[in-house]
Design an enzyme around this catalytic site. Structure first.
Site, PDB file in Angstrom:
ATOM      1  CG  ASN A 108      -1.816   1.211   1.307  1.00  0.00           C
ATOM      2  OD1 ASN A 108      -2.406   1.590   0.286  1.00  0.00           O
ATOM      3  ND2 ASN A 108      -1.953   1.824   2.465  1.00  0.00           N
ATOM      4  CG  HIS A 110      -0.682   6.183   4.672  1.00  0.00           C
ATOM      5  ND1 HIS A 110      -2.068   6.141   4.687  1.00  0.00           N
ATOM      6  CD2 HIS A 110      -0.330   7.081   5.603  1.00  0.00           C
ATOM      7  CE1 HIS A 110      -2.511   6.972   5.608  1.00  0.00           C
ATOM      8  NE2 HIS A 110      -1.483   7.563   6.185  1.00  0.00           N
ATOM      9  CG  ASP A 146      -3.278   3.597   6.911  1.00  0.00           C
ATOM     10  OD1 ASP A 146      -3.244   3.023   5.808  1.00  0.00           O
ATOM     11  OD2 ASP A 146      -4.088   4.499   7.187  1.00  0.00           O
TER      12      ASP A 146
HETATM   13  C1  GAR Z   1      -2.243   9.058  -2.945  1.00  0.00           C
HETATM   14  O1  GAR Z   1      -1.799  10.238  -2.349  1.00  0.00           O
HETATM   15  C2  GAR Z   1      -2.124   7.904  -1.978  1.00  0.00           C
HETATM   16  O2  GAR Z   1      -0.996   7.992  -1.159  1.00  0.00           O
HETATM   17  C3  GAR Z   1      -3.386   8.054  -1.169  1.00  0.00           C
HETATM   18  O3  GAR Z   1      -4.364   8.388  -2.112  1.00  0.00           O
HETATM   19  C4  GAR Z   1      -3.751   9.114  -3.191  1.00  0.00           C
HETATM   20  C5  GAR Z   1      -4.134   8.441  -4.486  1.00  0.00           C
HETATM   21  O4  GAR Z   1      -3.688   9.203  -5.563  1.00  0.00           O
HETATM   22  N1  GAR Z   1      -3.710   6.871  -0.472  1.00  0.00           N
HETATM   23  C6  GAR Z   1      -4.364   6.853   0.692  1.00  0.00           C
HETATM   24  O5  GAR Z   1      -4.741   7.864   1.238  1.00  0.00           O
HETATM   25  C7  GAR Z   1      -4.588   5.490   1.284  1.00  0.00           C
HETATM   26  N2  GAR Z   1      -5.169   5.591   2.584  1.00  0.00           N
HETATM   27  P1  GAR Z   1      -3.672   8.595  -7.019  1.00  0.00           P
HETATM   28  O6  GAR Z   1      -5.072   8.002  -7.253  1.00  0.00           O
HETATM   29  O7  GAR Z   1      -3.426   9.773  -7.909  1.00  0.00           O
HETATM   30  O8  GAR Z   1      -2.607   7.553  -7.098  1.00  0.00           O
END
Ligand code: GAR
Length: 217
Positions: A108, A110, A146
């Site tokens: 994952n 984060h 997480d």
């Molecule tokens: C990213 O910033 C990722 O780290 C976060 O969502 C965004 C997705 O962006 N993930 C989380 O918050 C997981 N809990 P993307 O769709 O442009 O890759």
């Protein structure tokens, strides 16, 4: 080198998915078997279609509970026979059963320097906490939300005048570097999770997450 079959799960824009697609088009030895989204209008699906990657949509609202959604999700993922599953902005809490099923083969990303700011709204919370350094982490997924063992992190400074959006954009740039890197290590057989849930990289147990500046190639 044979390409590692992977499946990527998304819910939104898919810019991290794009970083993996771009790297795979260069020299990242993976084959993206499918992109799965729980959101039918996720822009990431468009990115996948453009790259000729099969897409599947599984809407969680159509399931009575988390268990039944996750059971169907696992069957769908497994139908592509991936050796690694990537959560790339997949905004669903996974059941322990599903997480156990992919133990050691699910990563994952984060948007924080874990263990700081687990959960949502990480950029806003980092600003409110007035930290000077923020960033992103790649970790193995375990039952603790997480909380799985962190593989690699990248930091960015928090600058005067930042809001959640400017900070998120700075972090996202780093996300697009560290995710393909961790996937590369896994695909090369250099990265694993041992039976004590410790991260092993290049034959050594990590005492602390790798920091991007010191990361091996
Ligand atoms: C990213 O910033 C990722 O780290 C976060 O969502 C965004 C997705 O962006 N993930 C989380 O918050 C997981 N809990 P993307 O769709 O442009 O890759």
């Amino acid at each position: 080198m044979p390409r590692l079959p992977i499946v990527v799960l998304i819910s939104g824009s898919g810019s991290n998915l794009q970083a993996i697609i771009d790297a795979a088009n260069k020299d990242l030895p993976v084959e993206i078997k499918a992109v799965i989204s729980n959101q039918p209008d996720a822009y990431g699906l468009e990115r996948a279609r453009r790259a000729d990657i099969p897409v599947a949509i599984l809407e969680h609202q159509q399931f009575p509970d988390r268990e039944s959604f996750d059971a169907t999700l696992a069957d769908l993922i497994d139908s592509y026979q991936p050796q690694l599953v990537l959560l790339a902005g997949f905004m669903r809490i996974l059941t322990p059963g599903l997480v156990r099923h992919y133990h050691g083969r699910m990563l994952n990303i984060h948007p924080s320097l874990l263990p700081d700011f687990q959960g949502l709204h990480t950029h806003q919370r980092a600003l409110e906490a007035e930290v000077q350094k923020h960033g992103a982490s790649i970790h193995f997924v375990t039952e603790e939300l997480d909380g799985g063992p962190v593989i690699i992190q990248a930091s960015v400074p928090v600058l005067p005048g930042d809001d959640a959006e400017t900070l998120a954009a700075r972090v996202l740039e780093k996300e697009h570097v560290i995710y393909p890197l961790a996937v590369r290590w896994f695909a090369q057989g250099r990265l694993s999770l041992n039976e004590r849930d410790q991260v092993v990289l290049d034959g050594k147990i990590l005492a602390a997450p790798v920091q991007l500046e010191q990361a091996p190639a």
